[in-house]
Design a protein around this motif. Structure first.
Motif, mmCIF file in Angstrom:
data_model
loop_
_atom_site.group_PDB
_atom_site.id
_atom_site.type_symbol
_atom_site.label_atom_id
_atom_site.label_comp_id
_atom_site.label_asym_id
_atom_site.label_seq_id
_atom_site.Cartn_x
_atom_site.Cartn_y
_atom_site.Cartn_z
ATOM 1 N N CYS A 43 8.300 -14.535 0.542
ATOM 2 C CA CYS A 43 7.052 -14.923 0.713
ATOM 3 C C CYS A 43 6.036 -13.793 0.088
ATOM 4 C CB CYS A 43 6.752 -15.218 2.299
ATOM 5 S SG CYS A 43 7.383 -16.401 2.859
ATOM 6 N N VAL A 44 5.160 -14.343 -0.749
ATOM 7 C CA VAL A 44 4.025 -13.280 -1.196
ATOM 8 C C VAL A 44 2.677 -13.609 -0.218
ATOM 9 C CG1 VAL A 44 2.428 -12.893 -3.069
ATOM 10 C CG2 VAL A 44 4.845 -13.557 -3.622
ATOM 11 N N TYR A 45 2.658 -12.522 0.697
ATOM 12 C CA TYR A 45 1.482 -13.000 1.483
ATOM 13 C C TYR A 45 0.200 -12.097 1.313
ATOM 14 C CZ TYR A 45 3.245 -8.468 3.102
ATOM 15 O OH TYR A 45 3.717 -7.083 3.323
ATOM 16 N N VAL A 58 -2.166 -7.362 -0.793
ATOM 17 C CA VAL A 58 -0.971 -8.374 -1.013
ATOM 18 C C VAL A 58 0.520 -7.613 -1.114
ATOM 19 C CG1 VAL A 58 -0.081 -9.823 -3.087
ATOM 20 C CG2 VAL A 58 -2.536 -9.509 -2.826
ATOM 21 N N GLY A 59 1.278 -8.299 -0.514
ATOM 22 C CA GLY A 59 2.656 -8.069 -0.278
ATOM 23 C C GLY A 59 3.739 -9.298 -0.501
ATOM 24 N N SER A 60 5.060 -8.839 -0.607
ATOM 25 C CA SER A 60 6.004 -9.701 -0.626
ATOM 26 C C SER A 60 7.201 -9.316 0.489
ATOM 27 C CB SER A 60 6.646 -9.844 -1.964
ATOM 28 O OG SER A 60 7.247 -8.700 -2.601
ATOM 29 N N PHE A 90 -0.018 -17.018 2.798
ATOM 30 C CA PHE A 90 1.336 -16.767 2.177
ATOM 31 C C PHE A 90 1.925 -18.001 1.390
ATOM 32 C CE2 PHE A 90 2.524 -19.155 5.965
ATOM 33 C CZ PHE A 90 3.705 -19.856 5.338
ATOM 34 N N ILE A 91 2.820 -17.591 0.408
ATOM 35 C CA ILE A 91 3.287 -18.509 -0.542
ATOM 36 C C ILE A 91 4.961 -18.351 -0.876
ATOM 37 C CG2 ILE A 91 3.391 -19.440 -3.021
ATOM 38 C CD1 ILE A 91 0.568 -17.791 -3.486
ATOM 39 N N ARG A 118 -9.744 -18.770 -6.123
ATOM 40 C CA ARG A 118 -9.005 -20.210 -5.936
ATOM 41 C C ARG A 118 -8.354 -19.953 -4.626
ATOM 42 N NH1 ARG A 118 -11.974 -22.922 -9.222
ATOM 43 N NH2 ARG A 118 -11.823 -22.245 -11.458
ATOM 44 N N ILE A 119 -7.536 -19.130 -4.346
ATOM 45 C CA ILE A 119 -6.673 -19.142 -3.191
ATOM 46 C C ILE A 119 -7.532 -18.958 -1.956
ATOM 47 C CG2 ILE A 119 -4.547 -18.167 -1.983
ATOM 48 C CD1 ILE A 119 -3.471 -17.829 -4.926
#
Length: 124
Positions: A43-45, A58-60, A90-91, A118-119
């Motif tokens: 996850c990228v959050y 931003v982290g992963s 998160f993505i 956008r996000i």
């Protein structure tokens, strides 16, 4: 040559239908799928501060729940001065390499602009 009547073969039933026939429910199947995804997905959050409105982090990670607990409990020095924080979004990404690339992109230049406009639409 004369052809016989056409026979339509139905598509294979989805897994949850097979599980239901075996006495299991769809919810159990979905929970099992979620657990498998959680084991393999990254996850990228994005975290936001409740006090400092313009600040984002931003982290992963491959374990989002554990990482959020670490951040909110103050174990992460990069986030500690901005507490209290919350998970903005998160993505889910299939591989660590892709997650790290996206994280790096969202931290600088045009990636940060896309993240905000956008996000995180409320940042615009």
């Amino acid at each position: 040559p004369e052809r016989g009547p056409r026979v339509r073969i139905p598509a294979s039933p989805p897994d949850y239908a097979l599980l239901r026939l075996a006495g299991q429910t769809r919810n159990r199947h979905l929970e099992q799928a979620r657990q498998e995804i959680n084991k393999s997905m990254w996850c990228v959050y994005v975290l936001k501060s409740r006090q400092i409105k313009k600040w984002i982090y931003v982290g992963s990670t491959n374990n989002l729940r554990r990482r959020i607990i670490e951040h909110t409990s103050g174990k992460s020095l990069s986030v500690k001065p901005y507490l209290p924080i919350y998970l903005a979004t998160f993505i889910a990404i299939p591989t660590e390499w892709q997650a790290r690339r996206l994280e790096k992109y969202l931290k600088v230049g045009s990636g940060k602009v896309i993240l905000k406009k956008r996000i995180l639409a409320d940042e615009a």
